[in-house]
Enzyme design. Structure first.
Site, PDB file in Angstrom:
ATOM      1  N   ASP A  86      30.093  23.842  54.315  1.00  0.00           N
ATOM      2  CA  ASP A  86      28.729  24.045  53.878  1.00  0.00           C
ATOM      3  C   ASP A  86      27.738  23.457  54.886  1.00  0.00           C
ATOM      4  O   ASP A  86      27.964  22.388  55.456  1.00  0.00           O
ATOM      5  CB  ASP A  86      28.498  23.373  52.521  1.00  0.00           C
ATOM      6  CG  ASP A  86      29.365  23.985  51.439  1.00  0.00           C
ATOM      7  OD1 ASP A  86      28.849  24.783  50.659  1.00  0.00           O
ATOM      8  OD2 ASP A  86      30.565  23.660  51.398  1.00  0.00           O
ATOM      9  N   ARG A  87      26.636  24.165  55.045  1.00  0.00           N
ATOM     10  CA  ARG A  87      25.608  23.656  55.941  1.00  0.00           C
ATOM     11  C   ARG A  87      24.862  22.493  55.303  1.00  0.00           C
ATOM     12  O   ARG A  87      24.714  21.440  55.928  1.00  0.00           O
ATOM     13  CB  ARG A  87      24.624  24.772  56.308  1.00  0.00           C
ATOM     14  CG  ARG A  87      23.462  24.265  57.158  1.00  0.00           C
ATOM     15  CD  ARG A  87      22.566  25.379  57.634  1.00  0.00           C
ATOM     16  NE  ARG A  87      21.495  24.847  58.466  1.00  0.00           N
ATOM     17  CZ  ARG A  87      20.654  25.593  59.156  1.00  0.00           C
ATOM     18  NH1 ARG A  87      20.754  26.903  59.125  1.00  0.00           N
ATOM     19  NH2 ARG A  87      19.707  25.037  59.887  1.00  0.00           N
TER      20      ARG A  87
END
Length: 352
Positions: A86-87
């Site tokens: 995930d960013r």
């Protein structure tokens, strides 16, 4: 259960444990969502590559890979990583680069978005999927000023998840923002850029799986073996046919040692039998466009566990938040666990 649209199967499939037990804010800041890869093996200590343990904050995995390629003076495709992370999170994950001709002190390099924690000589490029699993530590911020009441509310749900696991749905990030990757199926998939085409085909395959799993969640059979199933060993990539369910198999399934599986669609027919095969075929017929995209791309029938065992699940109370931690096998989504616990603040939980 009413037939699910592709968007509903992707973004709002039915819950297995009922309406989420609480409401909380997720990812108020990137530090609220922390994940660390468990490679499951030690660096070789010698070889033509370098394994890099990287801590990234609010950064895209592919962008970090490009930055590492620049630092290592190699081509971006020569950088290996086990999976996307995930960013909007703090993620500790592993990358590999070819060993530079001129020595580089990777651990001395640091940017606002990432830093290299460790560097080890290794004998090969890190391939996709080459990890044992991921450890998560996620901060939940209830609307009230104290976490005491939500902690008590969540305790029975935590116990149920430890005992029964959760449906192994693909998370919403697989389908793009608001299901955008599925919408691209309305165009000529073959004409898309290869990277974009990969995302669209992955979304198509994943939504078929989610739809099959949703049917078994509605029927209460998502964690139980049925005659005709293909069963998966927990944490392993091997499968075996279930011709007759006996007490031994029932006991192993109850202990989360084995799980029923669902189809990852492709050419040919699922290897299941009887009522299980009939269900999967019926769902596939409702998602003809998605199935056609998968078969047209040359994908082959594969299997994925319908149930996800959640290991080391724990809840800690903080002054104004709760900290939930757990470990999952590779290829699984933390959102599959979180959605059975709570609804995000500002959203109404569905009736499951």
């Amino acid at each position: 259960m009413p037939e699910l649209t592709a968007r509903a199967a992707a973004l709002a499939p039915p819950h297995a444990h009922g309406v989420p037990a609480a409401v909380a804010e997720l990812r108020a800041v990137p530090e609220d969502f922390q994940v660390e890869e468990d490679l499951g093996f030690a660096p070789a200590g010698a070889g033509a590559h370098v394994l890099l343990k990287v801590r990234k904050v609010n950064a895209n995995t592919a962008w970090v890979a490009r930055e590492l390629a620049r630092l290592a003076r190699c081509r971006p495709h020569e950088v290996g990583y086990a999976g996307l992370k995930d960013r909007r999170a703090v993620a500790v994950q592993w990358f590999s680069v070819p060993r530079p001709r001129t020595p580089v002190d990777f651990t001395a390099l640091a940017a606002a978005e990432f830093s290299v924690l460790e560097a080890h000589a290794h004998n090969r490029k890190l391939p996709r999927g080459a990890l044992a699993g991921n450890r998560f530590s996620i901060r939940l911020r209830p609307p009230s000023s104290t976490g005491a009441e939500p902690a008590a509310t969540l305790a029975p749900r935590l116990a149920a998840i430890r005992l029964h696991g959760v449906p192994n749905y693909f998370g919403p990030q697989r389908f793009g923002r608001d299901g955008a990757n599925l919408q691209r199926l309305e165009t000529d998939v073959a004409a898309l850029h290869p990277a974009e085409r990969g995302f669209v085909l992955s979304a198509a395959r994943s939504v078929i799986f989610n739809a099959v799993l949703a049917e078994r969640v509605a029927a209460g059979s998502w964690g139980a073996l049925e005659d005709g199933d293909l069963a998966a060993l927990d944490g392993r990539g091997s499968f075996f046919a279930v011709t007759a369910v006996d007490e031994v198999l029932q006991g192993r399934a109850a202990r989360l040692e084995i799980h029923p599986t669902g189809p990852m669609w492709g050419q040919g027919e699922p290897a299941t039998q009887g009522g299980v095969a009939a269900l999967e075929t019926a769902v596939a017929a409702r998602y003809a466009r998605e199935c056609a995209a998968c078969t047209g791309a040359g994908m082959h029938q594969e299997r994925r566990s319908l149930r996800l065992a959640v290991h080391e699940l724990a809840l800690a109370q903080e002054p104004d938040a709760l900290l939930v931690s757990f470990r999952l096998g590779r290829g699984s989504f933390a959102t599959a666990v979180l959605r059975e616990l709570l609804a995000a603040a500002g959203e109404l939980p569905d009736s499951g």
